[in-house]
Write a protein that holds these residues in place. Structure first.
Motif, PDB file in Angstrom:
ATOM      1  N   GLU A 117       7.951  -3.402   3.498  1.00  0.00           N
ATOM      2  CA  GLU A 117       7.926  -2.665   2.234  1.00  0.00           C
ATOM      3  C   GLU A 117       8.358  -3.551   1.062  1.00  0.00           C
ATOM      4  OE1 GLU A 117      10.272   0.828   3.270  1.00  0.00           O
ATOM      5  OE2 GLU A 117       8.402   2.003   3.239  1.00  0.00           O
ATOM      6  N   ARG A 118       9.273  -4.463   1.307  1.00  0.00           N
ATOM      7  CA  ARG A 118       9.696  -5.389   0.242  1.00  0.00           C
ATOM      8  C   ARG A 118       8.565  -6.345  -0.119  1.00  0.00           C
ATOM      9  NH1 ARG A 118      16.157  -6.248   0.788  1.00  0.00           N
ATOM     10  NH2 ARG A 118      16.577  -4.090   1.332  1.00  0.00           N
ATOM     11  N   LEU A 119       7.840  -6.817   0.891  1.00  0.00           N
ATOM     12  CA  LEU A 119       6.684  -7.668   0.632  1.00  0.00           C
ATOM     13  C   LEU A 119       5.646  -6.892  -0.183  1.00  0.00           C
ATOM     14  CD1 LEU A 119       4.908  -9.900   3.268  1.00  0.00           C
ATOM     15  CD2 LEU A 119       3.709  -8.788   1.417  1.00  0.00           C
ATOM     16  N   GLN A 120       5.385  -5.652   0.219  1.00  0.00           N
ATOM     17  CA  GLN A 120       4.435  -4.804  -0.499  1.00  0.00           C
ATOM     18  C   GLN A 120       4.853  -4.647  -1.958  1.00  0.00           C
ATOM     19  OE1 GLN A 120       3.799  -0.884   1.225  1.00  0.00           O
ATOM     20  NE2 GLN A 120       3.183  -0.039  -0.740  1.00  0.00           N
ATOM     21  N   SER A 121       6.117  -4.350  -2.187  1.00  0.00           N
ATOM     22  CA  SER A 121       6.620  -4.171  -3.561  1.00  0.00           C
ATOM     23  C   SER A 121       6.480  -5.446  -4.381  1.00  0.00           C
ATOM     24  CB  SER A 121       8.089  -3.733  -3.541  1.00  0.00           C
ATOM     25  OG  SER A 121       8.195  -2.451  -2.987  1.00  0.00           O
ATOM     26  N   ALA A 122       6.749  -6.598  -3.750  1.00  0.00           N
ATOM     27  CA  ALA A 122       6.628  -7.874  -4.464  1.00  0.00           C
ATOM     28  C   ALA A 122       5.173  -8.135  -4.857  1.00  0.00           C
ATOM     29  CB  ALA A 122       7.168  -9.017  -3.608  1.00  0.00           C
ATOM     30  N   ALA A 123       4.241  -7.845  -3.958  1.00  0.00           N
ATOM     31  CA  ALA A 123       2.815  -8.034  -4.267  1.00  0.00           C
ATOM     32  C   ALA A 123       2.397  -7.091  -5.397  1.00  0.00           C
ATOM     33  CB  ALA A 123       1.968  -7.796  -3.020  1.00  0.00           C
ATOM     34  N   GLN A 124       2.822  -5.835  -5.316  1.00  0.00           N
ATOM     35  CA  GLN A 124       2.471  -4.866  -6.359  1.00  0.00           C
ATOM     36  C   GLN A 124       3.083  -5.254  -7.703  1.00  0.00           C
ATOM     37  OE1 GLN A 124       3.865  -1.456  -4.121  1.00  0.00           O
ATOM     38  NE2 GLN A 124       1.765  -0.730  -3.836  1.00  0.00           N
ATOM     39  N   ALA A 125       4.308  -5.737  -7.688  1.00  0.00           N
ATOM     40  CA  ALA A 125       4.971  -6.142  -8.935  1.00  0.00           C
ATOM     41  C   ALA A 125       4.240  -7.314  -9.571  1.00  0.00           C
ATOM     42  CB  ALA A 125       6.427  -6.495  -8.667  1.00  0.00           C
ATOM     43  N   TYR A 148     -12.165  -5.620  -2.816  1.00  0.00           N
ATOM     44  CA  TYR A 148     -12.226  -6.956  -3.410  1.00  0.00           C
ATOM     45  C   TYR A 148     -10.945  -7.756  -3.198  1.00  0.00           C
ATOM     46  CZ  TYR A 148     -10.134  -3.940  -6.942  1.00  0.00           C
ATOM     47  OH  TYR A 148      -9.359  -3.002  -7.581  1.00  0.00           O
ATOM     48  N   SER A 149     -10.028  -7.263  -2.373  1.00  0.00           N
ATOM     49  CA  SER A 149      -8.756  -7.954  -2.120  1.00  0.00           C
ATOM     50  C   SER A 149      -8.947  -9.370  -1.601  1.00  0.00           C
ATOM     51  CB  SER A 149      -7.916  -7.169  -1.119  1.00  0.00           C
ATOM     52  OG  SER A 149      -7.550  -5.927  -1.640  1.00  0.00           O
ATOM     53  N   LYS A 150      -9.799  -9.521  -0.612  1.00  0.00           N
ATOM     54  CA  LYS A 150      -9.999 -10.835   0.007  1.00  0.00           C
ATOM     55  C   LYS A 150     -10.548 -11.833  -1.011  1.00  0.00           C
ATOM     56  CE  LYS A 150     -12.268 -13.131   3.882  1.00  0.00           C
ATOM     57  NZ  LYS A 150     -13.186 -12.963   5.017  1.00  0.00           N
ATOM     58  N   ALA A 151     -11.501 -11.398  -1.832  1.00  0.00           N
ATOM     59  CA  ALA A 151     -12.082 -12.289  -2.837  1.00  0.00           C
ATOM     60  C   ALA A 151     -11.021 -12.735  -3.840  1.00  0.00           C
ATOM     61  CB  ALA A 151     -13.234 -11.589  -3.556  1.00  0.00           C
ATOM     62  N   LEU A 152     -10.134 -11.822  -4.235  1.00  0.00           N
ATOM     63  CA  LEU A 152      -9.071 -12.198  -5.164  1.00  0.00           C
ATOM     64  C   LEU A 152      -8.073 -13.140  -4.503  1.00  0.00           C
ATOM     65  CD1 LEU A 152      -8.399  -8.777  -6.898  1.00  0.00           C
ATOM     66  CD2 LEU A 152      -9.289 -10.836  -7.994  1.00  0.00           C
ATOM     67  N   GLU A 153      -7.678 -12.822  -3.287  1.00  0.00           N
ATOM     68  CA  GLU A 153      -6.644 -13.603  -2.597  1.00  0.00           C
ATOM     69  C   GLU A 153      -7.112 -15.028  -2.283  1.00  0.00           C
ATOM     70  OE1 GLU A 153      -2.888 -14.288  -1.014  1.00  0.00           O
ATOM     71  OE2 GLU A 153      -3.537 -12.495  -2.071  1.00  0.00           O
ATOM     72  N   PRO A 201      -4.247 -15.349  -5.974  1.00  0.00           N
ATOM     73  CA  PRO A 201      -3.447 -14.846  -4.848  1.00  0.00           C
ATOM     74  C   PRO A 201      -2.305 -13.934  -5.285  1.00  0.00           C
ATOM     75  CG  PRO A 201      -2.900 -17.128  -5.306  1.00  0.00           C
ATOM     76  CD  PRO A 201      -4.046 -16.771  -6.203  1.00  0.00           C
ATOM     77  N   PHE A 202      -2.057 -12.926  -4.476  1.00  0.00           N
ATOM     78  CA  PHE A 202      -0.947 -12.008  -4.730  1.00  0.00           C
ATOM     79  C   PHE A 202      -0.189 -11.678  -3.449  1.00  0.00           C
ATOM     80  CE2 PHE A 202      -4.826  -9.773  -3.961  1.00  0.00           C
ATOM     81  CZ  PHE A 202      -4.502  -8.661  -3.204  1.00  0.00           C
ATOM     82  N   MET A 203      -0.843 -11.682  -2.302  1.00  0.00           N
ATOM     83  CA  MET A 203      -0.169 -11.384  -1.036  1.00  0.00           C
ATOM     84  C   MET A 203       0.584 -12.605  -0.509  1.00  0.00           C
ATOM     85  SD  MET A 203      -0.658  -8.175  -0.384  1.00  0.00           S
ATOM     86  CE  MET A 203      -0.314  -7.925   1.338  1.00  0.00           C
ATOM     87  N   ARG A 204      -0.042 -13.767  -0.498  1.00  0.00           N
ATOM     88  CA  ARG A 204       0.610 -14.973   0.018  1.00  0.00           C
ATOM     89  C   ARG A 204       1.844 -15.353  -0.797  1.00  0.00           C
ATOM     90  NH1 ARG A 204      -3.835 -19.127  -0.070  1.00  0.00           N
ATOM     91  NH2 ARG A 204      -4.645 -17.706  -1.627  1.00  0.00           N
ATOM     92  N   PRO A 205       1.770 -15.326  -2.129  1.00  0.00           N
ATOM     93  CA  PRO A 205       2.995 -15.612  -2.891  1.00  0.00           C
ATOM     94  C   PRO A 205       4.098 -14.571  -2.649  1.00  0.00           C
ATOM     95  CG  PRO A 205       1.079 -15.898  -4.286  1.00  0.00           C
ATOM     96  CD  PRO A 205       0.599 -15.266  -3.007  1.00  0.00           C
ATOM     97  N   ALA A 206       3.705 -13.312  -2.484  1.00  0.00           N
ATOM     98  CA  ALA A 206       4.701 -12.264  -2.205  1.00  0.00           C
ATOM     99  C   ALA A 206       5.347 -12.502  -0.844  1.00  0.00           C
ATOM    100  CB  ALA A 206       4.050 -10.883  -2.256  1.00  0.00           C
ATOM    101  N   ALA A 207       4.554 -12.922   0.140  1.00  0.00           N
ATOM    102  CA  ALA A 207       5.104 -13.216   1.471  1.00  0.00           C
ATOM    103  C   ALA A 207       6.074 -14.395   1.390  1.00  0.00           C
ATOM    104  CB  ALA A 207       3.982 -13.503   2.460  1.00  0.00           C
ATOM    105  N   ALA A 208       5.696 -15.425   0.662  1.00  0.00           N
ATOM    106  CA  ALA A 208       6.581 -16.588   0.524  1.00  0.00           C
ATOM    107  C   ALA A 208       7.864 -16.208  -0.210  1.00  0.00           C
ATOM    108  CB  ALA A 208       5.852 -17.702  -0.226  1.00  0.00           C
TER     109      ALA A 208
END
Length: 145
Positions: free
Chosen positions: A41-49, A99-104, A114-121
């Motif tokens: 959930e923290r990763l999700q919040s970071a990506a959304q933020a 379109y998530s994959k195309a953006l990431e 990218p928004f998921m990989r930076p949030a994970a890091a």
């Protein structure tokens, strides 16, 4: 450790055995599972933020630059990021907008945003710390609420 008649004697064996029993208990498994889900959930919040940061929807919308997280316009990307418990000790955080994959990862015609990989890091250490705290709490005799 002392030796009586040539046989080593280990002190603290009962306490150690009790600690090991707590660490393999259903309560400990639930604590780690909960820590993993909270981490997701923290990763999700970071990506959304990252998507919402500086976002302007509608007429004033400014697209993000290559390499930066996408700018929010319709809220669809933000709203399609979710955390799911797949099975015990397995949590999946995914972005399910079409379109998530195309953006990431970008495409042949568009650079990645990218928004998921930076949030994970960004959250990796925090998530690991949640799990370590859960294990330490249980190993020291704490209970799961």
């Amino acid at each position: 450790m002392s030796a009586e008649g040539g046989v080593p004697k280990i002190s603290g064996g009962k306490a150690h055995a009790a600690r090991l029993k707590r660490l393999t208990s259903p309560e400990a498994m639930a604590a780690v599972d909960r820590a993993l889900f909270n981490g997701g959930e923290r990763l999700q919040s970071a990506a959304q933020a990252s998507i919402m940061e500086g976002a302007v929807s509608g007429k004033g919308h400014v697209p993000s630059r290559p390499g930066e997280p996408p700018s929010n316009d319709t809220q669809r990307l933000h709203d399609n990021i979710e955390t799911v418990r797949v099975e015990p000790w397995k949590v999946q955080v995914s972005s399910n907008a079409p379109y998530s994959k195309a953006l990431e990862f970008g495409t042949s015609k568009m650079a990645e945003r990218p928004f998921m990989r930076p949030a994970a890091a960004k959250t990796r250490k925090e998530v690991a710390d949640l799990i370590v705290r859960a294990v330490k709490h249980i190993s020291k005799g704490g209970t799961v609420s």
